[in-house]
Each structure stands twice: as structure tokens, then as C-alpha cells.
Design a protein around this motif. Sequence first.
Motif, PDB file in Angstrom:
ATOM      1  N   LEU A   1     104.658-101.230  12.529  1.00 30.78           N
ATOM      2  CA  LEU A   1     105.080-102.599  12.220  1.00 30.78           C
ATOM      3  C   LEU A   1     105.960-103.159  13.330  1.00 30.78           C
ATOM      4  CD1 LEU A   1     105.834-102.293   8.385  1.00 30.78           C
ATOM      5  CD2 LEU A   1     103.846-103.357   9.482  1.00 30.78           C
ATOM      6  N   VAL A   2     106.855-102.327  13.861  1.00 31.49           N
ATOM      7  CA  VAL A   2     107.692-102.770  14.982  1.00 31.49           C
ATOM      8  C   VAL A   2     106.825-103.086  16.200  1.00 31.49           C
ATOM      9  CG1 VAL A   2     109.472-102.045  16.612  1.00 31.49           C
ATOM     10  CG2 VAL A   2     109.735-101.541  14.179  1.00 31.49           C
TER      11      VAL A   2
ATOM     12  N   SER B   1     106.826 -88.321   7.839  1.00 33.81           N
ATOM     13  CA  SER B   1     106.070 -88.808   8.991  1.00 33.81           C
ATOM     14  C   SER B   1     105.318 -90.087   8.673  1.00 33.81           C
ATOM     15  CB  SER B   1     105.082 -87.734   9.462  1.00 33.81           C
ATOM     16  OG  SER B   1     105.755 -86.571   9.875  1.00 33.81           O
ATOM     17  N   TRP B   2     104.820 -90.220   7.451  1.00 34.46           N
ATOM     18  CA  TRP B   2     104.006 -91.392   7.104  1.00 34.46           C
ATOM     19  C   TRP B   2     104.815 -92.683   7.129  1.00 34.46           C
ATOM     20  CZ3 TRP B   2      99.150 -90.254   7.612  1.00 34.46           C
ATOM     21  CH2 TRP B   2      98.737 -88.938   7.380  1.00 34.46           C
ATOM     22  N   PRO B   3     105.970 -92.764   6.427  1.00 33.30           N
ATOM     23  CA  PRO B   3     106.742 -94.013   6.547  1.00 33.30           C
ATOM     24  C   PRO B   3     107.259 -94.275   7.947  1.00 33.30           C
ATOM     25  CG  PRO B   3     107.947 -92.359   5.263  1.00 33.30           C
ATOM     26  CD  PRO B   3     106.560 -91.850   5.431  1.00 33.30           C
ATOM     27  N   VAL B   4     107.573 -93.193   8.693  1.00 35.95           N
ATOM     28  CA  VAL B   4     108.033 -93.372  10.078  1.00 35.95           C
ATOM     29  C   VAL B   4     106.921 -93.968  10.938  1.00 35.95           C
ATOM     30  CG1 VAL B   4     108.763 -92.167  12.167  1.00 35.95           C
ATOM     31  CG2 VAL B   4     109.803 -91.584   9.969  1.00 35.95           C
TER      32      VAL B   4
ATOM     33  N   LEU C   1     104.323 -95.704   9.890  1.00 37.52           N
ATOM     34  CA  LEU C   1     104.068 -97.073   9.450  1.00 37.52           C
ATOM     35  C   LEU C   1     105.150 -98.021   9.958  1.00 37.52           C
ATOM     36  CD1 LEU C   1     102.379 -99.048   7.832  1.00 37.52           C
ATOM     37  CD2 LEU C   1     103.689 -98.407   5.784  1.00 37.52           C
ATOM     38  N   GLY C   2     106.417 -97.582   9.887  1.00 43.54           N
ATOM     39  CA  GLY C   2     107.503 -98.427  10.383  1.00 43.54           C
ATOM     40  C   GLY C   2     107.391 -98.682  11.877  1.00 43.54           C
ATOM     41  N   CYS C   3     107.084 -97.640  12.639  1.00 49.34           N
ATOM     42  CA  CYS C   3     106.916 -97.806  14.085  1.00 49.34           C
ATOM     43  C   CYS C   3     105.757 -98.739  14.412  1.00 49.34           C
ATOM     44  CB  CYS C   3     106.698 -96.450  14.747  1.00 49.34           C
ATOM     45  SG  CYS C   3     108.152 -95.374  14.751  1.00 49.34           S
TER      46      CYS C   3
ATOM     47  N   LEU D   1      99.518 -97.845  17.402  1.00 56.42           N
ATOM     48  CA  LEU D   1     100.892 -97.805  17.911  1.00 56.42           C
ATOM     49  C   LEU D   1     100.906 -97.507  19.405  1.00 56.42           C
ATOM     50  CD1 LEU D   1     103.988 -97.623  17.620  1.00 56.42           C
ATOM     51  CD2 LEU D   1     103.668 -95.248  16.863  1.00 56.42           C
TER      52      LEU D   1
END
Length: 353
Positions: free
Chosen positions: A30-31, A21-24, A26-28, A309
Motif C-alpha cells: 500500500l505504501v 508477514s502477510w500484514p507487513v 500488504l502494508g508495504c 512491491l
Amino acid sequence: MSATRTEAVPRTVTMRRRDLSWPVLLGCLLVALAVSVAVGTRPVDLAVTWSVLPHAVMGDTQSVSGVPALDAAVVESRVWRTAAGVLTGAALAVAGALLQGATRNQLGDPGILGLTAGAACAVVTGAVLGGLVSPGSQLWLAALGSAVAMLLVYGLATAAKGGARPVTLALTGAAISAGLGALTSAMLLTDQATFNSFRTWQVGDLSRPDGTFLLLAAPVILVGLLLAWPLGGSLDTLSLGDALGRGLGAHPALIRLLAGVAVVLLAGTATALAGPLVFCGLLVPHAVRAFVGVSYRRVIPACMLAGPLVVLLADTVARVALPDRELQVGIALVIIGAPALVAIVRRKGVVTA
């Protein structure tokens, strides 16, 4: 042995999902940051956007050569708007998580419990009666108004029959919000200059804060976030009940005091920046629990990523939803948040403990 293995498999899957969940998140985020800077009512070429971006971050778009001045100004305004969305989203989401944990109320939210209405009323009162319109004045007025509203809601709920139960807090907060909102609107209608200045801010707007305002607000929000982060374990203990919490060495009154200070700093500053946004503090903590679990040790840091987000995505949708004009982010959040609130109440009910 087989039963033990069967139980271990779902637990392992759940742990892996939480770790992912954490990288997801963070990636969302950034997008969402990239989209927020690149998308808007006025189309700007992506190459121009990325060439102007470093100068816009430094507030020096005047020195950009080979780019139309209007395009450079648009990119700079989007950068400040994105920064306001990050600060506001993180502040409101964490404030909502703190309120839900400290009051054991699933409907805990700075907007529902009257804190954002109190902050907005204080800011408008200072502008109308005292001419206090500087960013610094608005930040402190918002914090003061948020604190007064919190004390008023909690005091009235405590005095009610049955004490400060979650339902009583929510109803009291709704009543205080309605009253303060009406007072704020009445003051704005009596002062045309202030009305023109706060017209879009009153419904939630990220385009108002400039670089100076953001630089003043960022340290206050950072202090609130740093104060909130270590409270996660204490809120987990508090969720077991005050009596059991004391037995485990917790101090419920101190925990609620520290959480209240953090909420006042976060909700007040966010309201000064973007106006009285609602539902962000309610939706985000409930959403992240589905991915990181119910422990506030994970919910609070997850809210720091998921809050920006949600606000940035809502603001981006608000910019492009109508041709040749923009909606305010507060309107987009209400459109998203109202059905979500109904869904939460229908699925979970209201905690009365």
C-alpha cells in the motif's frame, strides 16, 4: 520436557513471524502504491494528486476543475503506470515461483529461461512483418512467443546429455534468450518506425501501456493467477521427486502442464505490457521464502503481494535516480537483480536434482 519446550519456542516464533508477514507485505505494498502515484520527475502537489486521483482511476481527468491540465495528465499517467507495475510484478513473480517449483530449479525465472525473450521476439516480429501493433494482437503474440520459447528450451534441454536438469535448463534458456534478443534487436534496427515505438519497451518500461491495454491484459493475468494459486500443494508434493509424488497420488506431467499454461499466460502478458523484464521472477520467490516459509501454498500468494512491491519500488527509484530524466524499470531491476543472482548462487549453489 525441557527439550520439548526448547524446540517449541523457536517453532512458535517462526509461526508468529510468518503470520505477521502477510500484514507487513500488504502494508508495504500500500505504501509503494501511494509513493508510485505521488512521486515522479515532475513535482505535483500532494493535494492536487489526491484530488485528481479518483478521476484518473476512471480515466476522466478532463472534468477536473481548478487543476492545471498538465498536472492532471501526469497523475493519470502515474495511475496507469502503477497499475501496469502491479499486474507485471504479480505476473512475473508468480511465474517465477511456478517455474522454480515445476522444474525444481532455484534459477527458474521467465527471463533466465527465455520466456520473456520469446514473447518480446514474437511481439516485434508481428509489428515488423505484419503490422500487428494493437494491444490485443500484442497480447496473443506474446503468449505464443512465450509458449514456443518454453517448448524450445525444454526440448533442447531434454535432448542434452543427462536430460532436463536445472543447470541444463538454465544454460539452454540463457542461450535461447541471447539468440532471440539478438534477432529482436536486428528486426528493430531494420524498421525505424517500430524501433521508435519499442525503443524503451525493449529494456522494460511501465509508461507505455494505456488504460485500454491494461483492461485487456488484466483478465488474462487474473486467469493465470487463479490457475497458479491451487497448484501450490501439488508443487510441494512435486518437490519430493516425481517417483514419491506419484506414490502420494500426484500427476507430475499434469502439474507441469498446468503450471506451464499459467506461466505462458503470466509471462507473455507481462512482457507485452512492460517489455522483457528479468530477475523479478527470480528474486521475489527467494525473498518471500525467508518470511513465509518454503511451502508453495504460501509462496505463491506471497509473490502476488511482493512482486508488485518490488517492481513499483524499482520503478519509483528509476524515476528519481537522475535529475530531469527517467530510467526504465528494466534497468533498475537488472541493477538490483544481478548482484542478487550472484548471492543466490554463492549461498545456495545450483540444485541439480
